[in-house]
Design an enzyme around this catalytic site. Structure first.
Site, PDB file in Angstrom:
ATOM      1  N   ASP A   8      49.660  56.660  50.298  1.00 19.97           N
ATOM      2  CA  ASP A   8      48.523  55.867  49.830  1.00 19.97           C
ATOM      3  C   ASP A   8      48.597  55.874  48.309  1.00 19.97           C
ATOM      4  O   ASP A   8      48.353  56.894  47.674  1.00 19.97           O
ATOM      5  CB  ASP A   8      47.208  56.486  50.311  1.00 19.97           C
ATOM      6  CG  ASP A   8      45.982  55.682  49.865  1.00 19.97           C
ATOM      7  OD1 ASP A   8      46.158  54.707  49.104  1.00 19.97           O
ATOM      8  OD2 ASP A   8      44.854  56.040  50.268  1.00 19.97           O
ATOM      9  N   SER A  27      53.015  38.574  41.303  1.00 17.60           N
ATOM     10  CA  SER A  27      52.623  37.352  42.005  1.00 17.60           C
ATOM     11  C   SER A  27      52.623  36.231  40.980  1.00 17.60           C
ATOM     12  O   SER A  27      52.519  36.471  39.772  1.00 17.60           O
ATOM     13  CB  SER A  27      51.219  37.513  42.604  1.00 17.60           C
ATOM     14  OG  SER A  27      50.699  36.261  43.025  1.00 17.60           O
ATOM     15  N   TYR A  67      42.250  40.326  42.488  1.00 14.89           N
ATOM     16  CA  TYR A  67      43.685  40.217  42.740  1.00 14.89           C
ATOM     17  C   TYR A  67      44.450  39.732  41.514  1.00 14.89           C
ATOM     18  O   TYR A  67      45.411  40.367  41.062  1.00 14.89           O
ATOM     19  CB  TYR A  67      43.949  39.287  43.927  1.00 14.89           C
ATOM     20  CG  TYR A  67      45.408  39.131  44.271  1.00 14.89           C
ATOM     21  CD1 TYR A  67      46.097  40.150  44.917  1.00 14.89           C
ATOM     22  CD2 TYR A  67      46.108  37.972  43.955  1.00 14.89           C
ATOM     23  CE1 TYR A  67      47.445  40.026  45.231  1.00 14.89           C
ATOM     24  CE2 TYR A  67      47.447  37.830  44.270  1.00 14.89           C
ATOM     25  CZ  TYR A  67      48.113  38.857  44.908  1.00 14.89           C
ATOM     26  OH  TYR A  67      49.446  38.728  45.216  1.00 14.89           O
ATOM     27  N   LYS A  95      47.330  41.549  38.957  1.00 12.84           N
ATOM     28  CA  LYS A  95      48.699  41.062  38.808  1.00 12.84           C
ATOM     29  C   LYS A  95      49.025  40.703  37.350  1.00 12.84           C
ATOM     30  O   LYS A  95      50.173  40.854  36.917  1.00 12.84           O
ATOM     31  CB  LYS A  95      48.933  39.857  39.729  1.00 12.84           C
ATOM     32  CG  LYS A  95      48.869  40.202  41.217  1.00 12.84           C
ATOM     33  CD  LYS A  95      49.882  41.271  41.596  1.00 12.84           C
ATOM     34  CE  LYS A  95      49.918  41.537  43.087  1.00 12.84           C
ATOM     35  NZ  LYS A  95      50.918  42.554  43.473  1.00 12.84           N
TER      36      LYS A  95
END
Length: 319
Positions: free
Chosen positions: A85, A166, A178, A182
Site C-alpha cells: 500500500d 497521465s 487526480y 499527475k
C-alpha cells in the site's frame, strides 16, 4: 531549389539518426531485477506478465491478496508478488528492505511507479479536502516515497525509473484531485531525472490518454459522482440545476466513447522501451486521444483550451 533540397536532406538525416538511436537496446538484461507497483489490474498487471515472459526477475507490488494470488498463478516462479500500500510509509520501508535482501549487490535495474487511483471526479465546489487528498497521497506522495526508498538500489545498478503519469499531467480536463496529483508527478519526474543523471540512472515519464482499465470504469465514476450530487446542499443544487447531473453525465459518456483506447499493451510497450533502450525517451505520450487531441491542446493558449473543454460541460442553471 538547391537550398530546399539541402534542408529536406538535413531534416531527413536527423530523423533517420533519431530512429536508429531509438532502437538500440541494452544487452544482457535477462535476470535483471525490476519492481512494479499497482499490479492487481490494468497496466501494472500486464507489465508484470510481459516482463516475466521476457526473462526479468519481477517484484510485483499488489494492493490485495486476491490480486497477488491471481497474478502468481499465471506467471513463472521468477516473479515474486508482495503486498504494498503506497500510502503506508511503514509498508513501503518494509518492502524496500525485503527487495534489498533479494537483489543484494546487483541492485535494482528498474522501478515502474504504476500504482494509482482516479479519486472522485466532480466539480470543485462539490468536493471536500479529503477528495483531493486521497489521489494525491497515492499518485504523488506514494510514488515519491517508493522512489526515495528504492534509489540506493537503482543507483547501484545504474538502472531505470519509469513514472506512470497521465496526459492529465499536461492538461486538466477533469476536476478533482487526480489531475493535480499527475501535474505533481510530472514536476517530480523532471527534477528526479536531472538529479539522477550524474549517477547513470535514467528517468522516464509515461503519459497515457484514456485507456480501458478499472480506473476508467465510467459506471463506477458516475455512481460515485451521483452519490456526491445527492449529498449536496440545496443551494448548490439550485446553482447547477436539477437536470445538470444527467446532462453532464451524457456529455462525459459521449466523450469517453470517443477517446477510449481499448488496447493497453501500447502503454506496456512504452514501459519496455524505457527499461530496455540505450536511449529511453524523456516522455512517452500514449493513446490515440492523447496524441491527436489532448497533447496538442495542452500546448495551445488557455482561451483555446477553455473553449473546447467548456463545450463538454452541461450548462448551469445560474448561467
Amino acid at each position: 531549389m538547391l537550398f530546399y533540397i539541402l534542408v529536406f536532406l538535413g531534416i531527413f538525416s536527423l530523423w533517420w539518426h533519431w530512429r536508429a538511436r531509438d532502437e538500440v537496446k541494452v544487452t544482457d538484461l535477462t535476470g535483471k531485477y525490476i519492481f512494479i507497483t499497482g499490479c492487481d489490474t490494468g497496466f501494472g498487471n500486464l507489465a508484470a506478465k510481459t516482463f516475466d515472459q521476457m526473462g526479468f526477475r519481477v517484484f510485483a507490488g499488489c494492493l490485495t491478496e486476491t490480486g497477488a494470488k491471481e497474478l502468481a498463478a499465471v506467471t513463472s516462479k521468477n516473479l515474486r508478488t508482495i503486498l504494498l500500500d503506497v500510502k503506508d510509509s511503514d509498508c513501503v520501508k518494509k518492502v524496500a528492505a525485503w527487495i534489498k535482501t533479494e537483489v543484494q549487490s546487483e541492485g535494482l535495474w528498474g522501478l515502474v511507479n504504476n500504482a494509482g487511483i482516479t479519486g472522485l471526479l466532480a466539480p470543485t465546489d462539490w468536493l471536500d479536502i479529503k477528495h483531493f487528498r486521497e489521489p494525491i497521497e497515492v499518485n504523488l506522495i506514494g510514488l515519491i516515497n517508493v522512489t526515495i526508498n528504492m534509489l540506493p538500489l537503482l543507483k547501484k545498478a545504474k538502472g531505470r525509473i519509469v513514472n506512470v503519469s497521465s496526459i492529465e499531467g499536461r492538461i486538466a480536463f477533469s476536476s478533482g484531485g487526480y489531475s493535480p496529483s499527475k501535474f505533481g508527478v510530472e514536476a517530480f519526474n523532471d527534477s528526479l531525472r536531472r538529479d539522477m543523471k550524474a549517477f547513470g540512472v535514467k528517468v522516464s515519464c509515461i503519459e497515457p490518454g484514456l485507456f480501458k482499465t478499472a480506473l476508467s470504469n465510467s459506471t463506477r465514476i458516475m455512481k460515485e459522482k451521483e452519490t456526491i450530487w445527492n449529498q449536496l446542499p440545496p443551494s448548490i443544487k439550485k446553482q447547477y440545476g436539477n437536470e445538470y447531473f444527467k446532462k453532464d453525465a451524457a456529455k462525459k459518456e459521449k466523450l469517453s466513447k470517443m477517446c477510449l483506447n481499448k488496447d493497453i499493451s501500447s502503454v506496456v510497450q512504452c514501459m519496455e522501451h524505457a527499461l530496455t533502450s540505450c536511449h529511453p525517451r524523456t516522455r512517452y505520450v500514449v493513446g490515440r486521444d492523447a496524441k491527436v487531441f489532448w497533447n496538442p491542446l495542452s500546448k495551445m493558449p488557455a482561451a483555446v483550451q477553455d473553449f473546447f473543454l467548456l463545450r463538454n460541460r452541461a450548462e448551469l442553471a445560474v448561467s
